[in-house]
Design a protein around this motif. Sequence first.
Motif, short mmCIF file in Angstrom:
data_model
loop_
_atom_site.label_atom_id
_atom_site.label_comp_id
_atom_site.label_asym_id
_atom_site.label_seq_id
_atom_site.Cartn_x
_atom_site.Cartn_y
_atom_site.Cartn_z
N VAL A 1 -7.95 10.26 3.86
CA VAL A 1 -9.18 9.70 3.29
C VAL A 1 -9.93 8.87 4.32
O VAL A 1 -11.13 9.07 4.54
CB VAL A 1 -8.85 8.84 2.05
N ASP A 2 -9.25 7.92 4.95
CA ASP A 2 -9.92 6.96 5.84
C ASP A 2 -9.91 7.38 7.30
O ASP A 2 -10.56 6.74 8.13
CB ASP A 2 -9.26 5.58 5.70
N SER A 3 -9.17 8.41 7.64
CA SER A 3 -9.08 8.83 9.03
C SER A 3 -9.23 10.35 9.13
O SER A 3 -8.29 11.06 9.51
CB SER A 3 -7.74 8.40 9.64
N ARG B 1 1.67 5.51 6.86
CA ARG B 1 0.99 4.34 7.42
C ARG B 1 1.68 3.90 8.71
O ARG B 1 1.01 3.55 9.70
CB ARG B 1 0.98 3.21 6.39
N ASP C 1 -3.18 7.20 -2.27
CA ASP C 1 -4.13 6.26 -1.67
C ASP C 1 -4.60 6.72 -0.30
O ASP C 1 -5.65 6.29 0.18
CB ASP C 1 -3.48 4.88 -1.52
N LEU C 2 -3.85 7.61 0.34
CA LEU C 2 -4.11 7.97 1.72
C LEU C 2 -4.65 9.38 1.92
O LEU C 2 -5.32 9.65 2.91
CB LEU C 2 -2.82 7.82 2.54
#
Length: 292
Positions: free
Chosen positions: A54-56, A103, A131-132
């Motif tokens: 999601v974020d990367s 993570r 979440d990831l």
Amino acid sequence: MGKGARKKGPKADRKQKKVRDVFVAQPFEGLAAEPELIALREFVPSATARLSLVDSPDRTVTVGTVLPMAAAAFVRNDGEVFIGMQVQTRSSDISRDLGRSLRWALEAETGDVLSAPDTTSEPADGERLQDLLVADAQLEVELHEDFSWWLPEDTEASGDVALSLERANAAIMPTERLGHGLYWVDAGDKAHLRWVRPEPEGRLLQALARLSANGEIGLGDGTRYAGSFRAHGLLVPVWDLDPEAHAREWAEPAQQLGARLDAALASLADDPLNAAERRARDGLLGRQLTLR
């Protein structure tokens, strides 16, 4: 200090707060890749897939079935980042274990190895895979004949890694992917079709019972519905196949079975099971087991 003074203060301050670790029966719920994640966790021997973060979105992280020494994650010498699905240590929520390993891997340095996932921190501490990862992203699974993908190209294994590689290669059963969550496995004297289905267990059993009562649950001559097992909240039906036939020969029969199963699922809303189908369902229930 007097006895009375020692008793002052809130009672909660004098007792360590207990954390309740609740078992999560369906740890990958909400992810489109749920059936593939379960297959990679439970029975696919050697396979890899790239994760969609999601974020990367520009980061490359590979999930693998088994890593060297059964590690939870590692950063290869060429900078490639891996997390492992098949690890021995686990908490009550596998998705949280994998999220913590992911993570860690994103923040690790080249050559770092996470031997086991973090299963001791409080449940509220740490992200889950949900979440990831991009929730609706599928996994493009690549199967391998051995575990040479552990190493960068033109690299020879040595020491403990070489021993681990030899043992892992020796345990591989020939496996081919025929569809989403659908795998052919050569177990030696038998071949199997294992299909991780995304539907709720009760509804799927009703559909399978409808096919069974109508004589449509098989994949052709020489095949047999062997039963099913539960894995991480989903049901995995299993068929016995002719081991002499090649995996590709089952692709079309499996597709046809999938179409019959989808039709049976769709019919349940307006057409409840009849007496014969309910008896068939009871028979299917007797051939189930649970894998966590």
